[in-house]
Design a protein around this motif. Sequence first.
Motif, PDB file in Angstrom:
ATOM      1  N   PHE A 258     -16.122 -15.245 -11.675  1.00 53.63           N
ATOM      2  CA  PHE A 258     -15.110 -14.406 -11.049  1.00 53.63           C
ATOM      3  C   PHE A 258     -14.382 -15.194  -9.959  1.00 53.63           C
ATOM      4  CE2 PHE A 258     -18.161 -11.378 -12.775  1.00 53.63           C
ATOM      5  CZ  PHE A 258     -17.315 -10.503 -13.448  1.00 53.63           C
ATOM      6  N   GLU A 259     -13.073 -15.211 -10.066  1.00 57.34           N
ATOM      7  CA  GLU A 259     -12.229 -15.900  -9.090  1.00 57.34           C
ATOM      8  C   GLU A 259     -11.695 -14.857  -8.109  1.00 57.34           C
ATOM      9  OE1 GLU A 259      -9.284 -17.983 -11.273  1.00 57.34           O
ATOM     10  OE2 GLU A 259     -10.726 -19.323 -12.272  1.00 57.34           O
ATOM     11  N   LYS A 260     -12.421 -14.685  -7.022  1.00 56.57           N
ATOM     12  CA  LYS A 260     -12.081 -13.631  -6.073  1.00 56.57           C
ATOM     13  C   LYS A 260     -10.924 -14.041  -5.167  1.00 56.57           C
ATOM     14  CE  LYS A 260     -16.592 -11.379  -5.752  1.00 56.57           C
ATOM     15  NZ  LYS A 260     -17.640 -10.900  -4.811  1.00 56.57           N
ATOM     16  N   GLY A 261     -10.165 -13.039  -4.799  1.00 51.99           N
ATOM     17  CA  GLY A 261      -9.090 -13.204  -3.830  1.00 51.99           C
ATOM     18  C   GLY A 261      -8.871 -11.889  -3.124  1.00 51.99           C
ATOM     19  N   CYS A 262      -8.057 -11.922  -2.091  1.00 55.13           N
ATOM     20  CA  CYS A 262      -7.760 -10.705  -1.337  1.00 55.13           C
ATOM     21  C   CYS A 262      -6.406 -10.170  -1.811  1.00 55.13           C
ATOM     22  CB  CYS A 262      -7.754 -11.001   0.165  1.00 55.13           C
ATOM     23  SG  CYS A 262      -7.618  -9.524   1.199  1.00 55.13           S
ATOM     24  N   TYR A 263      -6.433  -9.039  -2.528  1.00 60.95           N
ATOM     25  CA  TYR A 263      -5.218  -8.529  -3.160  1.00 60.95           C
ATOM     26  C   TYR A 263      -4.890  -7.138  -2.630  1.00 60.95           C
ATOM     27  CZ  TYR A 263      -6.298 -12.251  -6.480  1.00 60.95           C
ATOM     28  OH  TYR A 263      -6.592 -13.464  -7.049  1.00 60.95           O
ATOM     29  N   PRO A 264      -3.598  -6.802  -2.563  1.00 59.33           N
ATOM     30  CA  PRO A 264      -3.209  -5.423  -2.213  1.00 59.33           C
ATOM     31  C   PRO A 264      -3.699  -4.459  -3.297  1.00 59.33           C
ATOM     32  CG  PRO A 264      -1.345  -6.934  -1.998  1.00 59.33           C
ATOM     33  CD  PRO A 264      -2.427  -7.689  -2.701  1.00 59.33           C
ATOM     34  N   ILE A 265      -4.254  -3.349  -2.889  1.00 58.43           N
ATOM     35  CA  ILE A 265      -4.773  -2.395  -3.863  1.00 58.43           C
ATOM     36  C   ILE A 265      -3.663  -1.823  -4.738  1.00 58.43           C
ATOM     37  CG2 ILE A 265      -5.985  -0.196  -4.125  1.00 58.43           C
ATOM     38  CD1 ILE A 265      -7.655  -0.877  -1.727  1.00 58.43           C
ATOM     39  N   PRO A 266      -2.460  -1.521  -4.219  1.00 56.53           N
ATOM     40  CA  PRO A 266      -1.396  -1.034  -5.116  1.00 56.53           C
ATOM     41  C   PRO A 266      -1.083  -2.016  -6.242  1.00 56.53           C
ATOM     42  CG  PRO A 266      -0.811  -0.603  -2.831  1.00 56.53           C
ATOM     43  CD  PRO A 266      -2.033  -1.464  -2.794  1.00 56.53           C
ATOM     44  N   GLU A 267      -1.107  -3.324  -5.944  1.00 56.35           N
ATOM     45  CA  GLU A 267      -0.861  -4.320  -6.997  1.00 56.35           C
ATOM     46  C   GLU A 267      -1.964  -4.273  -8.044  1.00 56.35           C
ATOM     47  OE1 GLU A 267      -0.684  -9.190  -7.571  1.00 56.35           O
ATOM     48  OE2 GLU A 267      -0.578  -8.317  -5.552  1.00 56.35           O
ATOM     49  N   LEU A 268      -3.209  -4.161  -7.585  1.00 58.57           N
ATOM     50  CA  LEU A 268      -4.342  -4.083  -8.516  1.00 58.57           C
ATOM     51  C   LEU A 268      -4.219  -2.865  -9.412  1.00 58.57           C
ATOM     52  CD1 LEU A 268      -7.214  -4.848  -9.494  1.00 58.57           C
ATOM     53  CD2 LEU A 268      -8.112  -3.539  -7.564  1.00 58.57           C
ATOM     54  N   ILE A 269      -3.892  -1.698  -8.836  1.00 60.91           N
ATOM     55  CA  ILE A 269      -3.777  -0.469  -9.627  1.00 60.91           C
ATOM     56  C   ILE A 269      -2.606  -0.561 -10.599  1.00 60.91           C
ATOM     57  CG2 ILE A 269      -3.474   2.023  -9.507  1.00 60.91           C
ATOM     58  CD1 ILE A 269      -6.147   0.960  -8.422  1.00 60.91           C
ATOM     59  N   SER A 270      -1.501  -1.120 -10.136  1.00 59.34           N
ATOM     60  CA  SER A 270      -0.321  -1.239 -11.001  1.00 59.34           C
ATOM     61  C   SER A 270      -0.627  -2.085 -12.236  1.00 59.34           C
ATOM     62  CB  SER A 270       0.834  -1.839 -10.200  1.00 59.34           C
ATOM     63  OG  SER A 270       1.963  -2.038 -11.024  1.00 59.34           O
ATOM     64  N   ARG A 271      -1.299  -3.219 -12.034  1.00 56.69           N
ATOM     65  CA  ARG A 271      -1.673  -4.067 -13.175  1.00 56.69           C
ATOM     66  C   ARG A 271      -2.659  -3.347 -14.094  1.00 56.69           C
ATOM     67  NH1 ARG A 271      -1.161  -9.856 -12.636  1.00 56.69           N
ATOM     68  NH2 ARG A 271      -3.066 -10.005 -13.884  1.00 56.69           N
ATOM     69  N   PRO A 293      -0.618   1.927   1.445  1.00 53.89           N
ATOM     70  CA  PRO A 293      -0.034   0.791   0.719  1.00 53.89           C
ATOM     71  C   PRO A 293      -0.459  -0.578   1.247  1.00 53.89           C
ATOM     72  CG  PRO A 293       1.588   1.775   2.176  1.00 53.89           C
ATOM     73  CD  PRO A 293       0.388   2.670   2.223  1.00 53.89           C
ATOM     74  N   ASP A 294      -0.992  -0.633   2.472  1.00 61.04           N
ATOM     75  CA  ASP A 294      -1.306  -1.938   3.054  1.00 61.04           C
ATOM     76  C   ASP A 294      -2.780  -2.305   2.921  1.00 61.04           C
ATOM     77  OD1 ASP A 294      -2.076   0.116   4.675  1.00 61.04           O
ATOM     78  OD2 ASP A 294      -1.605  -0.908   6.567  1.00 61.04           O
ATOM     79  N   GLU A 295      -3.569  -1.483   2.254  1.00 58.59           N
ATOM     80  CA  GLU A 295      -4.982  -1.808   2.091  1.00 58.59           C
ATOM     81  C   GLU A 295      -5.157  -2.916   1.054  1.00 58.59           C
ATOM     82  OE1 GLU A 295      -7.415  -1.059   3.794  1.00 58.59           O
ATOM     83  OE2 GLU A 295      -6.796   0.704   4.940  1.00 58.59           O
ATOM     84  N   ARG A 296      -6.152  -3.765   1.294  1.00 57.25           N
ATOM     85  CA  ARG A 296      -6.428  -4.881   0.396  1.00 57.25           C
ATOM     86  C   ARG A 296      -7.908  -4.872   0.019  1.00 57.25           C
ATOM     87  NH1 ARG A 296      -1.969  -8.451   1.127  1.00 57.25           N
ATOM     88  NH2 ARG A 296      -3.068 -10.199   0.176  1.00 57.25           N
ATOM     89  N   VAL A 297      -8.212  -5.481  -1.103  1.00 60.11           N
ATOM     90  CA  VAL A 297      -9.592  -5.547  -1.576  1.00 60.11           C
ATOM     91  C   VAL A 297      -9.880  -6.958  -2.065  1.00 60.11           C
ATOM     92  CG1 VAL A 297      -8.991  -4.810  -3.919  1.00 60.11           C
ATOM     93  CG2 VAL A 297     -11.330  -4.492  -3.093  1.00 60.11           C
ATOM     94  N   VAL A 298     -11.091  -7.430  -1.841  1.00 62.88           N
ATOM     95  CA  VAL A 298     -11.515  -8.760  -2.296  1.00 62.88           C
ATOM     96  C   VAL A 298     -12.183  -8.599  -3.651  1.00 62.88           C
ATOM     97  CG1 VAL A 298     -12.968 -10.754  -1.829  1.00 62.88           C
ATOM     98  CG2 VAL A 298     -11.804  -9.589   0.062  1.00 62.88           C
ATOM     99  N   CYS A 299     -11.571  -9.169  -4.687  1.00 62.92           N
ATOM    100  CA  CYS A 299     -12.097  -9.032  -6.048  1.00 62.92           C
ATOM    101  C   CYS A 299     -11.402 -10.030  -6.955  1.00 62.92           C
ATOM    102  CB  CYS A 299     -11.895  -7.604  -6.567  1.00 62.92           C
ATOM    103  SG  CYS A 299     -10.151  -7.161  -6.756  1.00 62.92           S
TER     104      CYS A 299
END
Length: 409
Positions: A258-271, A293-299
Amino acid sequence: MRLFHDRQVRCFCVFLLFFEMVFFLAGMELYHMQGKAAQNLYLAHTGAVASSLLEQGIPAEVIARAVTNGESSKEGADFLALIGVTEHTGTRFLPLLSSFQHDIGALMLLGGACLSVLLFSGTFIFLWKRERLYGDAAKVIANFTEGDFSRHIQQMKEGTIYRLLTSVDQLATILQSENETGHKSREFLKNTIADIAHQLKTPLAALTMYHEIISDEPDHPDLVKEYSEKTGATLKRMEQLIQALLKITRLDAGCIIFEKGCYPIPELISRSVHELTARAVNEGKEILIDGPPDERVVCDLQWTGEAIGNIVKNALDHTEQKGKIRISWERTPAMIRIFISDNGSGILPQDLHHIFKRFYRSRNSLDLQGVGLGLSMAKSIVEEQGGILSVESVFREGTTFTLSFLTEL
């Protein structure tokens, strides 16, 4: 010194010190007893000479000078030689000296025997304990070589030998782990092959039947078209099944990095729901996204998106027309939580604990499309990244899946 970390070695060294002390004290006592015995011998011999001279009428003054005289003259030595008393005279011809030598010899022999027994006993006990330790270790190691890891070498003591035994025990633990891993890998491979064979059996049988129907009815274009479409649908289902099996097998085997990064959650949900939006519209259902909209998650963006997509796809499968699938998220002091809720058919309580099992289909979903791997794959993806996937459901009211990821400062 590390040598003295061993308790048995320390005890044996203490025993040797004790033996040296006993030996020294015994030597001192023997020296004292020998001096006392020599004094008694001297007094006895001098008393015998004085008594003999007094009996012969020799004046006491003469006898006193003779007894206290500390110098020897040539005339005295010649006189003793004349009566057979020289340095070459055997002790057996000198009764008092013979008795003295016998007593001292017996005492030294007894003391030496006692000290020898003490030294032998202490050394024997030390070697016996060592031999017992080596014997127990040899038996346990023999069990290790035969694949029996139920017993372990004692290693709760200090010392070089115990460190060595601890290393052997650790090596055995590693071998046991590798053995169990190999066994699990073989079982995993066997079960995976069995799953693939079982899941492919039905579509392959359907394809064979469709092919026979098309071959037997070449003059009926409507029938050929109908079963051609069925063949295409079955092939698509087989492709989905094979792709899902390959992915979940790679996850179970630990082959995914798993190649983790810190991504915006809206971007993750949209994909995650991009390809499902059109399906929802066609089926008259709605996917609602609501969260800061500004929350981020590491995944891992790709794999986590697939996990969310599988859950949303499952929600669409179990939601009627005009149903709603809501995706929201929140931050807590320790976690980021993503909620995927629907107002669909819900899950029966007896099925709730089985829905993450591979190929599991509840009684309410037997007539739905799917291969039964989506939720199992989603759980594996989330947990392999250190997250938690949980579910809550009320039958005929709806279901909520919660993905929880630790926040990383």
